[in-house]
Design an enzyme around this catalytic site. Structure first.
Site, mmCIF file in Angstrom:
data_model
loop_
_atom_site.group_PDB
_atom_site.id
_atom_site.type_symbol
_atom_site.label_atom_id
_atom_site.label_comp_id
_atom_site.label_asym_id
_atom_site.label_seq_id
_atom_site.Cartn_x
_atom_site.Cartn_y
_atom_site.Cartn_z
ATOM 1 N N LYS A 30 5.952 35.594 -17.728
ATOM 2 C CA LYS A 30 4.729 34.879 -18.116
ATOM 3 C C LYS A 30 4.242 34.039 -16.942
ATOM 4 O O LYS A 30 4.987 33.228 -16.402
ATOM 5 C CB LYS A 30 4.977 33.973 -19.313
ATOM 6 C CG LYS A 30 3.704 33.259 -19.780
ATOM 7 C CD LYS A 30 3.927 32.479 -21.053
ATOM 8 C CE LYS A 30 4.422 31.093 -20.834
ATOM 9 N NZ LYS A 30 3.461 30.184 -20.168
ATOM 10 N N ASP A 34 -0.866 33.643 -19.289
ATOM 11 C CA ASP A 34 -1.002 32.616 -20.331
ATOM 12 C C ASP A 34 -1.955 31.526 -19.872
ATOM 13 O O ASP A 34 -1.543 30.466 -19.430
ATOM 14 C CB ASP A 34 0.409 32.055 -20.599
ATOM 15 C CG ASP A 34 0.425 30.886 -21.564
ATOM 16 O OD1 ASP A 34 -0.500 30.789 -22.385
ATOM 17 O OD2 ASP A 34 1.375 30.085 -21.494
ATOM 18 N N LYS A 84 -4.690 30.594 -21.886
ATOM 19 C CA LYS A 84 -5.194 29.949 -23.113
ATOM 20 C C LYS A 84 -6.680 29.602 -23.015
ATOM 21 O O LYS A 84 -7.080 28.431 -23.087
ATOM 22 C CB LYS A 84 -4.421 28.660 -23.387
ATOM 23 C CG LYS A 84 -2.914 28.842 -23.543
ATOM 24 C CD LYS A 84 -2.256 27.518 -23.897
ATOM 25 C CE LYS A 84 -0.760 27.613 -24.021
ATOM 26 N NZ LYS A 84 -0.053 27.813 -22.744
ATOM 27 N N ASP A 133 -13.598 28.376 -24.469
ATOM 28 C CA ASP A 133 -14.903 28.005 -23.916
ATOM 29 C C ASP A 133 -15.962 28.695 -24.773
ATOM 30 O O ASP A 133 -15.632 29.298 -25.788
ATOM 31 C CB ASP A 133 -14.983 28.442 -22.435
ATOM 32 C CG ASP A 133 -15.922 27.556 -21.614
ATOM 33 O OD1 ASP A 133 -17.020 27.242 -22.109
ATOM 34 O OD2 ASP A 133 -15.567 27.177 -20.492
ATOM 35 N N THR A 182 3.250 24.518 -29.579
ATOM 36 C CA THR A 182 4.575 24.219 -30.137
ATOM 37 C C THR A 182 5.034 22.806 -29.792
ATOM 38 O O THR A 182 6.057 22.345 -30.277
ATOM 39 C CB THR A 182 5.611 25.260 -29.641
ATOM 40 O OG1 THR A 182 5.347 25.551 -28.277
ATOM 41 C CG2 THR A 182 5.534 26.523 -30.433
ATOM 42 N N ARG A 198 12.128 26.734 -19.478
ATOM 43 C CA ARG A 198 13.188 25.918 -18.904
ATOM 44 C C ARG A 198 14.614 26.301 -19.287
ATOM 45 O O ARG A 198 15.495 26.194 -18.428
ATOM 46 C CB ARG A 198 12.888 24.433 -19.201
ATOM 47 C CG ARG A 198 11.724 23.924 -18.363
ATOM 48 C CD ARG A 198 11.100 22.678 -18.939
ATOM 49 N NE ARG A 198 10.381 22.957 -20.173
ATOM 50 C CZ ARG A 198 9.718 22.038 -20.876
ATOM 51 N NH1 ARG A 198 9.698 20.785 -20.472
ATOM 52 N NH2 ARG A 198 9.078 22.372 -21.970
HETATM 53 O O1 C5P Z 1 10.078 25.599 -20.822
HETATM 54 P P1 C5P Z 1 9.626 26.078 -22.174
HETATM 55 O O2 C5P Z 1 10.589 27.082 -22.800
HETATM 56 O O3 C5P Z 1 9.297 24.946 -23.109
HETATM 57 O O4 C5P Z 1 8.289 26.883 -21.871
HETATM 58 C C1 C5P Z 1 7.448 27.381 -22.885
HETATM 59 C C2 C5P Z 1 6.255 28.058 -22.261
HETATM 60 O O5 C5P Z 1 5.414 28.571 -23.288
HETATM 61 C C3 C5P Z 1 5.388 27.131 -21.405
HETATM 62 O O6 C5P Z 1 4.938 27.903 -20.296
HETATM 63 C C4 C5P Z 1 4.229 26.763 -22.302
HETATM 64 O O7 C5P Z 1 3.034 26.577 -21.571
HETATM 65 C C5 C5P Z 1 4.100 28.004 -23.187
HETATM 66 N N1 C5P Z 1 3.523 27.805 -24.512
HETATM 67 C C6 C5P Z 1 4.041 26.909 -25.427
HETATM 68 N N2 C5P Z 1 3.449 26.751 -26.659
HETATM 69 C C7 C5P Z 1 2.374 27.468 -26.995
HETATM 70 C C8 C5P Z 1 1.840 28.388 -26.058
HETATM 71 C C9 C5P Z 1 2.448 28.532 -24.821
HETATM 72 O O8 C5P Z 1 5.051 26.271 -25.160
HETATM 73 N N3 C5P Z 1 1.846 27.356 -28.207
#
Ligand code: C5P
Length: 250
Positions: free
Chosen positions: A34, A76, A78, A81, A136, A228
């Site tokens: 991603k 990603d 998002k 607009d 999330t 992460r």
């Molecule tokens: O590090 P972590 O596992 O929290 O990363 C989650 C990834 O998913 C991040 O790149 C974040 O931008 C993305 N994301 C998210 N929640 C969403 C959409 C995308 O955490 N609803």
């Protein structure tokens, strides 16, 4: 439609070198990657500099570079607009040959339909398009207080998911805890792409609505997005393999 489940690594890095040397660690394996805002804005089509210094060559393009290495890419960004702007932006992103893109469902059904139109390539193919329901990192309390959304989280997610399906999208981004709800509202083939993944023995960081890879599998996620817990692990390859084993059962 792609029915295969997969683990997507969120490569939230600041630059090209860091990203490519991270991916080098996986040797023969080609994880689904991603590319999010941080990396894309750092290394994507270098339009800002291009406008400032007309005539200079386009800078490094991380998306093309990762594709060339044989990875699938979820871009990603998002988008949110006016419909016309989103349609035109999606046309540009689709030409990068990415495999999955997204928009905010909050942009309305009309905007999501425009995004879908923009993604269609001349050869009739297009990347998968999914909609963000609620991030999330957002709790129900913050959604209600800050965004003034009166409904509860479950009703909001189901409503946004139904809007995305009505617009013709392939699925939504949601918490793994909401995957079953999304399937119930929109049918089993409607994709649930779920960030908010944490190993049971780890910290949640800024994520609020989380579960572990095995939990996500049980609830019905199609793709888990893991940042992460893999990228910041002492051994990222081992952490990725643990996700694959727990989520895909192999
Ligand atoms: O590090 P972590 O596992 O929290 O990363 C989650 C990834 O998913 C991040 O790149 C974040 O931008 C993305 N994301 C998210 N929640 C969403 C959409 C995308 O955490 N609803």
């Amino acid at each position: 439609m792609i029915r295969m489940k997969d683990v997507i690594i969120a490569c939230d890095f600041a630059g090209k070198e860091e990203t490519l040397s991270f991916l080098d660690r996986f040797e023969g394996v080609k994880p689904y990657v991603k590319v999010g805002m941080e990396l894309y804005y750092a290394c994507g089509p270098d339009i800002v500099r291009e406008i400032k210094q007309r005539g200079y060559k386009i800078g490094p393009d991380i998306v093309r570079e990762i594709k060339k290495r044989g990875h699938k890419i979820f871009l990603d960004l998002k988008l949110h607009d006016i419909p016309n702007t989103v349609k035109k932006a999606m046309k540009v992103l689709s030409a990068l040959d990415v495999d999955m893109c997204n928009v905010h469902a909050a942009g309305t059904i009309e905007m999501m339909k425009a995004a879908l139109e923009g993604l269609m390539r001349p050869d009739g193919t297009r990347p998968l398009l999914i909609a963000v329901t609620q991030l999330t990192s957002t709790s129900e309390e913050r959604m209600q207080k800050d965004l003034l959304i009166g409904a509860n989280m479950q009703e909001t997610i189901a409503h946004y998911a139904r809007n995305a399906r009505e617009a013709g999208l392939d699925g939504v981004v949601c918490s793994p805890l909401e995957a079953a709800l999304v399937k119930e509202a929109c049918g089993p083939d409607f994709l649930a792409v779920t960030p908010g993944i944490r190993f049971k023995d780890a910290a949640g960081d800024d994520q609020v609505r989380v579960t572990d890879p095995a939990g996500a599998r049980a609830i019905g996620s199609d793709f888990i997005v893991v940042g992460r817990p893999i990228t910041a692990a002492p051994d990222p390859v081992a952490a990725y393999n643990r996700c694959v084993k727990d989520f895909l059962g192999r």
